[in-house]
Design an enzyme around this catalytic site. Structure first.
Site, PDB file in Angstrom:
ATOM      1  N   ARG A 140      -8.402 -50.590 -22.997  1.00 18.65           N
ATOM      2  CA  ARG A 140      -8.439 -51.374 -24.274  1.00 18.65           C
ATOM      3  C   ARG A 140      -7.477 -52.419 -24.269  1.00 18.65           C
ATOM      4  O   ARG A 140      -8.160 -53.577 -24.689  1.00 18.65           O
ATOM      5  CB  ARG A 140      -8.344 -50.259 -25.538  1.00 18.65           C
ATOM      6  CG  ARG A 140      -8.703 -51.148 -26.508  1.00 18.65           C
ATOM      7  CD  ARG A 140      -8.811 -50.362 -27.861  1.00 18.65           C
ATOM      8  NE  ARG A 140      -9.764 -49.449 -28.047  1.00 18.65           N
ATOM      9  CZ  ARG A 140     -10.999 -49.673 -28.351  1.00 18.65           C
ATOM     10  NH1 ARG A 140     -11.486 -51.048 -28.736  1.00 18.65           N
ATOM     11  NH2 ARG A 140     -12.006 -48.857 -28.577  1.00 18.65           N
ATOM     12  N   GLY A 143     -14.995 -26.894  -8.636  1.00 19.68           N
ATOM     13  CA  GLY A 143     -14.025 -27.616  -9.106  1.00 19.68           C
ATOM     14  C   GLY A 143     -12.609 -27.225  -9.302  1.00 19.68           C
ATOM     15  O   GLY A 143     -12.854 -26.471 -10.475  1.00 19.68           O
ATOM     16  N   ALA A 157       0.202 -16.208 -13.774  1.00 20.18           N
ATOM     17  CA  ALA A 157       0.133 -15.082 -14.588  1.00 20.18           C
ATOM     18  C   ALA A 157      -0.500 -13.766 -14.164  1.00 20.18           C
ATOM     19  O   ALA A 157      -0.201 -12.596 -14.333  1.00 20.18           O
ATOM     20  CB  ALA A 157      -0.685 -15.534 -16.058  1.00 20.18           C
ATOM     21  N   ARG A 213     -17.585 -54.951 -17.665  1.00 24.85           N
ATOM     22  CA  ARG A 213     -16.739 -54.303 -16.571  1.00 24.85           C
ATOM     23  C   ARG A 213     -17.139 -52.836 -16.555  1.00 24.85           C
ATOM     24  O   ARG A 213     -17.281 -52.148 -17.490  1.00 24.85           O
ATOM     25  CB  ARG A 213     -15.202 -54.545 -16.785  1.00 24.85           C
ATOM     26  CG  ARG A 213     -15.012 -56.113 -16.703  1.00 24.85           C
ATOM     27  CD  ARG A 213     -14.958 -56.749 -15.471  1.00 24.85           C
ATOM     28  NE  ARG A 213     -14.231 -58.054 -15.458  1.00 24.85           N
ATOM     29  CZ  ARG A 213     -14.973 -59.122 -15.689  1.00 24.85           C
ATOM     30  NH1 ARG A 213     -16.218 -59.197 -16.351  1.00 24.85           N
ATOM     31  NH2 ARG A 213     -14.360 -60.262 -15.598  1.00 24.85           N
ATOM     32  N   THR A 262     -12.608 -24.905 -15.655  1.00 28.33           N
ATOM     33  CA  THR A 262     -13.354 -26.217 -15.222  1.00 28.33           C
ATOM     34  C   THR A 262     -12.884 -27.046 -16.148  1.00 28.33           C
ATOM     35  O   THR A 262     -12.548 -27.020 -17.466  1.00 28.33           O
ATOM     36  CB  THR A 262     -14.742 -25.920 -15.490  1.00 28.33           C
ATOM     37  OG1 THR A 262     -15.403 -27.238 -15.533  1.00 28.33           O
ATOM     38  CG2 THR A 262     -15.177 -25.049 -16.626  1.00 28.33           C
ATOM     39  N   ILE A 263     -12.772 -28.450 -15.652  1.00 32.77           N
ATOM     40  CA  ILE A 263     -12.544 -29.514 -16.649  1.00 32.77           C
ATOM     41  C   ILE A 263     -13.679 -30.043 -17.768  1.00 32.77           C
ATOM     42  O   ILE A 263     -13.432 -30.331 -18.593  1.00 32.77           O
ATOM     43  CB  ILE A 263     -11.859 -30.918 -16.064  1.00 32.77           C
ATOM     44  CG1 ILE A 263     -13.259 -31.498 -15.163  1.00 32.77           C
ATOM     45  CG2 ILE A 263     -10.852 -30.586 -15.220  1.00 32.77           C
ATOM     46  CD1 ILE A 263     -13.153 -32.742 -14.775  1.00 32.77           C
ATOM     47  N   ASP A 264     -14.710 -29.360 -17.274  1.00 35.09           N
ATOM     48  CA  ASP A 264     -16.086 -29.595 -18.079  1.00 35.09           C
ATOM     49  C   ASP A 264     -16.274 -29.192 -19.617  1.00 35.09           C
ATOM     50  O   ASP A 264     -16.859 -29.321 -20.210  1.00 35.09           O
ATOM     51  CB  ASP A 264     -17.162 -29.600 -17.370  1.00 35.09           C
ATOM     52  CG  ASP A 264     -17.452 -30.343 -16.069  1.00 35.09           C
ATOM     53  OD1 ASP A 264     -16.594 -31.316 -16.099  1.00 35.09           O
ATOM     54  OD2 ASP A 264     -18.143 -29.930 -15.127  1.00 35.09           O
ATOM     55  N   GLU A 286     -16.098 -47.620 -28.757  1.00 34.54           N
ATOM     56  CA  GLU A 286     -17.426 -48.170 -29.877  1.00 34.54           C
ATOM     57  C   GLU A 286     -18.528 -47.235 -29.500  1.00 34.54           C
ATOM     58  O   GLU A 286     -19.548 -47.231 -30.530  1.00 34.54           O
ATOM     59  CB  GLU A 286     -17.511 -49.649 -29.634  1.00 34.54           C
ATOM     60  CG  GLU A 286     -16.513 -50.444 -30.395  1.00 34.54           C
ATOM     61  CD  GLU A 286     -15.012 -50.468 -29.743  1.00 34.54           C
ATOM     62  OE1 GLU A 286     -14.859 -49.988 -28.644  1.00 34.54           O
ATOM     63  OE2 GLU A 286     -14.082 -50.773 -30.422  1.00 34.54           O
ATOM     64  N   ARG A 290     -21.110 -34.050 -15.192  1.00 25.99           N
ATOM     65  CA  ARG A 290     -22.382 -34.083 -14.567  1.00 25.99           C
ATOM     66  C   ARG A 290     -23.533 -33.632 -15.773  1.00 25.99           C
ATOM     67  O   ARG A 290     -24.566 -34.189 -15.954  1.00 25.99           O
ATOM     68  CB  ARG A 290     -22.366 -33.557 -13.513  1.00 25.99           C
ATOM     69  CG  ARG A 290     -23.365 -33.994 -12.294  1.00 25.99           C
ATOM     70  CD  ARG A 290     -23.287 -33.250 -11.031  1.00 25.99           C
ATOM     71  NE  ARG A 290     -22.462 -32.048 -10.711  1.00 25.99           N
ATOM     72  CZ  ARG A 290     -21.782 -31.877  -9.648  1.00 25.99           C
ATOM     73  NH1 ARG A 290     -21.811 -32.699  -8.621  1.00 25.99           N
ATOM     74  NH2 ARG A 290     -20.957 -30.767  -9.709  1.00 25.99           N
ATOM     75  N   ARG A 346     -16.920 -25.057  -3.348  1.00 24.77           N
ATOM     76  CA  ARG A 346     -18.241 -24.746  -3.906  1.00 24.77           C
ATOM     77  C   ARG A 346     -18.714 -24.147  -2.604  1.00 24.77           C
ATOM     78  O   ARG A 346     -19.251 -24.771  -1.664  1.00 24.77           O
ATOM     79  CB  ARG A 346     -18.881 -25.831  -4.226  1.00 24.77           C
ATOM     80  CG  ARG A 346     -18.251 -26.796  -5.491  1.00 24.77           C
ATOM     81  CD  ARG A 346     -19.225 -27.845  -5.977  1.00 24.77           C
ATOM     82  NE  ARG A 346     -18.347 -28.815  -6.547  1.00 24.77           N
ATOM     83  CZ  ARG A 346     -18.026 -28.778  -7.977  1.00 24.77           C
ATOM     84  NH1 ARG A 346     -18.189 -27.641  -8.545  1.00 24.77           N
ATOM     85  NH2 ARG A 346     -17.455 -29.651  -8.626  1.00 24.77           N
ATOM     86  N   ARG A 363      -9.255 -34.774 -12.695  1.00 27.84           N
ATOM     87  CA  ARG A 363      -9.240 -33.092 -12.139  1.00 27.84           C
ATOM     88  C   ARG A 363      -7.808 -32.792 -11.633  1.00 27.84           C
ATOM     89  O   ARG A 363      -7.249 -31.724 -11.457  1.00 27.84           O
ATOM     90  CB  ARG A 363      -9.992 -33.012 -11.097  1.00 27.84           C
ATOM     91  CG  ARG A 363     -11.343 -32.904 -11.491  1.00 27.84           C
ATOM     92  CD  ARG A 363     -12.144 -31.562 -10.900  1.00 27.84           C
ATOM     93  NE  ARG A 363     -12.106 -31.462  -9.290  1.00 27.84           N
ATOM     94  CZ  ARG A 363     -13.145 -31.528  -8.602  1.00 27.84           C
ATOM     95  NH1 ARG A 363     -14.534 -32.056  -9.341  1.00 27.84           N
ATOM     96  NH2 ARG A 363     -13.034 -31.540  -7.328  1.00 27.84           N
ATOM     97  N   ASP A 416     -17.786 -26.324 -20.499  1.00 20.86           N
ATOM     98  CA  ASP A 416     -19.087 -25.955 -20.527  1.00 20.86           C
ATOM     99  C   ASP A 416     -19.739 -25.003 -20.485  1.00 20.86           C
ATOM    100  O   ASP A 416     -20.740 -24.549 -20.095  1.00 20.86           O
ATOM    101  CB  ASP A 416     -20.121 -27.102 -19.783  1.00 20.86           C
ATOM    102  CG  ASP A 416     -19.931 -26.857 -18.194  1.00 20.86           C
ATOM    103  OD1 ASP A 416     -18.757 -26.406 -17.968  1.00 20.86           O
ATOM    104  OD2 ASP A 416     -20.629 -27.348 -17.489  1.00 20.86           O
ATOM    105  N   GLY A 461     -15.851 -22.353 -12.856  1.00 22.93           N
ATOM    106  CA  GLY A 461     -17.103 -22.658 -13.702  1.00 22.93           C
ATOM    107  C   GLY A 461     -18.238 -22.118 -13.734  1.00 22.93           C
ATOM    108  O   GLY A 461     -18.223 -20.726 -13.122  1.00 22.93           O
ATOM    109  N   ASP A 462     -19.127 -22.782 -14.120  1.00 21.79           N
ATOM    110  CA  ASP A 462     -20.633 -21.932 -14.249  1.00 21.79           C
ATOM    111  C   ASP A 462     -21.196 -21.602 -12.979  1.00 21.79           C
ATOM    112  O   ASP A 462     -21.572 -20.409 -12.833  1.00 21.79           O
ATOM    113  CB  ASP A 462     -21.416 -22.846 -14.871  1.00 21.79           C
ATOM    114  CG  ASP A 462     -21.699 -24.235 -14.400  1.00 21.79           C
ATOM    115  OD1 ASP A 462     -21.028 -24.732 -13.440  1.00 21.79           O
ATOM    116  OD2 ASP A 462     -22.761 -25.194 -14.839  1.00 21.79           O
ATOM    117  N   ARG A 507       2.079 -12.102 -11.547  1.00 20.05           N
ATOM    118  CA  ARG A 507       3.015 -11.501 -11.971  1.00 20.05           C
ATOM    119  C   ARG A 507       2.444 -10.145 -13.060  1.00 20.05           C
ATOM    120  O   ARG A 507       3.414  -9.371 -13.019  1.00 20.05           O
ATOM    121  CB  ARG A 507       3.761 -12.548 -12.778  1.00 20.05           C
ATOM    122  CG  ARG A 507       4.532 -13.447 -11.732  1.00 20.05           C
ATOM    123  CD  ARG A 507       5.611 -13.997 -12.304  1.00 20.05           C
ATOM    124  NE  ARG A 507       6.280 -14.673 -11.204  1.00 20.05           N
ATOM    125  CZ  ARG A 507       7.324 -15.781 -11.228  1.00 20.05           C
ATOM    126  NH1 ARG A 507       7.498 -16.119 -12.332  1.00 20.05           N
ATOM    127  NH2 ARG A 507       7.803 -16.228 -10.179  1.00 20.05           N
TER     128      ARG A 507
END
Ligand code: F6P
Length: 323
Positions: free
Chosen positions: A155, A11, A22, A247, A126-128, A188, A172, A72, A256, A130, A102-103, A25
């Site tokens: 909110r 992803g 980077a 909701r 990765t945004i995760d 909350e 995930r 992927r 992403r 993890d 990522g992983d 260059r």
């Protein structure tokens, strides 16, 4: 090292372009030729490589996504295609490979480099967040900020209408985006894959808040939480509290995309620079990460074996500050 190749896999994440810039260059500065590989391991198998110049990475540091595209790759899981990938590297006279992902990317890299011992270095993209071996991954900070801004907006309307809102964020297998955006927005409740979801506790809490005439309740749910994600949680709460109404908002892939934050741009620049320097110094098969502000190197085998650990105080905060 005369020529390196570079790919993004899995992803995409905001800041991948800053990392590409980077790497390109730093390599060109040191007289190393750079080949960009399109679409991750898929492009490597297909020999979809192009020579990158310094102008190819101009004006991209602020752009989300990746100019190299990502994928992927199912084929790379098969030995026969990894053999083709190795042949492509040889055919194109590549001396080393830099991977951003990522992983799944590191699992692929681990298998490939066990077979071919081809010099490579990886960047956590990765945004995760993890991955073991780094405090931050490229894209995480931007994704959390995107989620935070969205939840703040939710909110406003939840409060105007006294609603229960379930906000599903990405993750995930990991709850970092949920935990951090949830804390940042004063959610909350926060439900994550790493912790068992207690539905009776959730219901009791909302019932208690109702008694105290507090009807707005925001629950941030990671898509992989063990109750089955946002829709399941929303359906259950709608049944339990028909008078309040629940909701669901699934934030999805907006997390992403977008322009990377300063933190992701600087992180990507540091990791990209250090990945090339490390290859020049003879380091191999390691992910370059950042721990306590310092650059660290972790073997692929450790990155795929261990899970990043959630700090205990973060877990405690979700319990204490959400009341
Ligand atoms: O890249 C990580 C991630 O964004 C996860 O948080 C999410 O579960 C997954 O990718 C979604 O990927 P895809 O778009 O391939 O379904």
């Amino acid at each position: 090292m005369k020529k390196l190749a570079l790919l993004c896999s899995g992803g995409d994440s905001p800041g991948m372009n800053a990392a590409i810039r980077a790497i390109v260059r730093t390599a060109l500065y040191h007289g190393i030729e750079v080949m960009g590989i399109n679409k991750g391991y898929e492009g490597l198998i297909d020999g979809d490589l192009w020579s990158m110049k310094t102008t190819d990475v101009s004006n991209i540091i602020q752009r989300g996504g990746t100019i190299l595209k990502s994928a992927r790759s199912m084929r790379f899981k098969e030995k026969k295609y990894r053999d083709v990938a190795a042949m492509q590297l040889q055919k194109n006279n590549i001396d080393a490979l830099v991977l951003i992902g990522g992983d799944g990317t590191f699992r692929g890299a681990q298998a490939f480099f066990e077979e071919y011992q081809f010099p490579s270095m990886g960047l956590p993209g990765t945004i995760d967040k993890d991955l073991a071996g780094t405090d931050f991954t490229i894209g995480f900070d931007t994704a959390v900020n995107t989620a935070m801004e969205a939840i703040d907006k939710i909110r406003d309307t939840a409060d105007s209408h006294s609603l229960i809102f379930v906000v599903e964020v990405m993750g995930r297998d990991a709850g970092y985006i949920a935990l951090n955006s949830g804390i940042a927005c004063g959610a909350e409740d926060i439900l994550i894959p790493e912790l068992k979801t207690s539905i009776p506790k959730l219901i009791n809490r909302i019932t208690d808040e109702k008694r105290r005439k507090k009807n707005t309740h925001i629950i941030v749910v990671a898509e992989g939480d063990d109750f089955g994600g946002g829709l399941e949680v929303k359906n259950l709460l709608e049944k339990e509290f028909p008078d309040i109404g629940a909701r669901l908002c699934i934030l999805g892939h907006i997390q992403r995309g977008g322009s990377p934050t300063y933190a992701d741009r600087v992180l990507a620049s540091r990791l990209g620079y250090n990945a090339v320097m490390a290859l020049m110094e003879g380091r191999r098969q390691e992910m370059v990460g950042i721990i306590n502000g310092e650059i660290v190197y972790t073997p692929y085998s450790e990155v795929v074996k261990q899970k990043a650990i959630i700090a205990e105080d973060i877990i405690a905060i979700t319990e204490v500050l959400t009341h």
